[in-house]
Design an enzyme around this catalytic site. Sequence first.
Site, PDB file in Angstrom:
ATOM      1  CG  ASP A   2      37.904  46.269  47.683  1.00  0.00           C
ATOM      2  OD1 ASP A   2      37.585  45.241  48.389  1.00  0.00           O
ATOM      3  OD2 ASP A   2      38.869  47.187  48.139  1.00  0.00           O
ATOM      4  CG  HIS A  19      34.487  36.411  48.043  1.00  0.00           C
ATOM      5  ND1 HIS A  19      35.074  37.402  47.831  1.00  0.00           N
ATOM      6  CD2 HIS A  19      34.939  35.988  49.474  1.00  0.00           C
ATOM      7  CE1 HIS A  19      35.745  37.858  48.929  1.00  0.00           C
ATOM      8  NE2 HIS A  19      35.766  36.966  49.923  1.00  0.00           N
ATOM      9  CG  LEU A 113      37.180  41.029  26.240  1.00  0.00           C
ATOM     10  CD1 LEU A 113      35.897  42.051  26.658  1.00  0.00           C
ATOM     11  CD2 LEU A 113      37.204  40.202  27.305  1.00  0.00           C
TER      12      LEU A 113
HETATM   13  C1  IPE Z   1      36.761  41.377  46.848  1.00  0.00           C
HETATM   14  O1  IPE Z   1      36.196  42.185  47.910  1.00  0.00           O
HETATM   15  C2  IPE Z   1      38.076  41.283  46.715  1.00  0.00           C
HETATM   16  C3  IPE Z   1      38.555  39.713  46.374  1.00  0.00           C
HETATM   17  C4  IPE Z   1      38.025  39.005  45.767  1.00  0.00           C
HETATM   18  C5  IPE Z   1      39.698  39.182  47.288  1.00  0.00           C
HETATM   19  P1  IPE Z   1      36.734  42.140  49.515  1.00  0.00           P
HETATM   20  O2  IPE Z   1      36.847  40.846  49.826  1.00  0.00           O
HETATM   21  O3  IPE Z   1      37.955  42.870  49.715  1.00  0.00           O
HETATM   22  O4  IPE Z   1      35.706  42.780  50.162  1.00  0.00           O
HETATM   23  P2  IPE Z   1      35.714  44.055  51.413  1.00  0.00           P
HETATM   24  O5  IPE Z   1      36.640  45.020  51.078  1.00  0.00           O
HETATM   25  O6  IPE Z   1      35.855  43.301  52.683  1.00  0.00           O
HETATM   26  O7  IPE Z   1      34.206  44.771  51.358  1.00  0.00           O
HETATM   27 MG    MG Z   2      38.426  44.797  50.087  1.00  0.00          MG
END
Ligand code: IPE
Ligand code: MG
Length: 222
Positions: A2, A19, A113
Amino acid sequence: MDGNGRWAAARGLPRSAGHRAGAEAVRRTLRAAVEAGVEVLTLYAFSSENWRRSEEEVSDLKGLMLYYIERELDELASEGVRLRLIGDPSPFGPKLVAKLERAVAQTAANDRLTLVVALNYGSRAEFATAARRLAEQAVSGTLDPAEIDEQRIDGLMQTAGLPPLDLLIRTSGEVRLSNFLLWQSAYAELLFVETLWPDFGGDELKSALAEFARRQRRFGGR
Ligand code: IPE
Ligand code: MG
C-alpha cells in the site's frame, strides 16, 4: 503493498508512476526474500475491492502486471521462484490469464521460493467459496457435516498446502487487514510499517524479519 498513490502524489506524479515504482519494489523485495531464505512470499497485488478504482487505474495496473511478467519471468524462473495464484484473475481478461497460467506452469518445478500473487483476491469470497463446496458435498451425501473441522476448511482455502502464515506486513501506515488472508492470519505476527510500498526493499524486508525474530509466539500457550 500500500502507498503507491501517496508516493506518487508526494512527488507531483500521476498514480500510475507510483504503481510503476511499486513494481520495482516488488523486484527488490522478491530478490531480498530469495536471498533471506524466505519460503513463501505472498503479495496482495489487487483486491476484490480494487475494482472500485477508475477504469484508467485498473487498466494501468493490468498493463503493469503484463509487463512485469514479460520482463521478469525468465529471471524469476532461473532464480528458483515458483509462481502460484490466489484470487480470480479472470476479470482481467484472457490475455493476462493465459500469461499467468504459462508462468505458473513454467515455474511449477521450482522450489526455492514460492511467490503467491493475490489477484482479485478477497478473503471473504474465499470463505464463501469454501462454504459452498462444503454444502455441495453435504447435500450430495459425500460429506457428513459432523466431519467439518478446521483442517478440512483449511484444505479448501486457496492457500491449501502452503505452510502457515508467519508474518503479515502492511505498508504505508494503514492499520487494517483489508480482507487479506483472514483465516490464514489467525496466528500470524502482524507488522504495520509507515514505509510507502514504493520505498520498500531489501533493507525494509530485513528489518521486518528481524522484528519477526524478536516476537515471542505462544500460539495461545503461555
Ligand atoms: C497500491 O497502493 C495498491 C495497489 C497496487 C492496488 P495504493 O494505490 O492503494 O496507494 P495509496 O493508498 O493511494 O497511497
Ligand atoms: Mg491504498
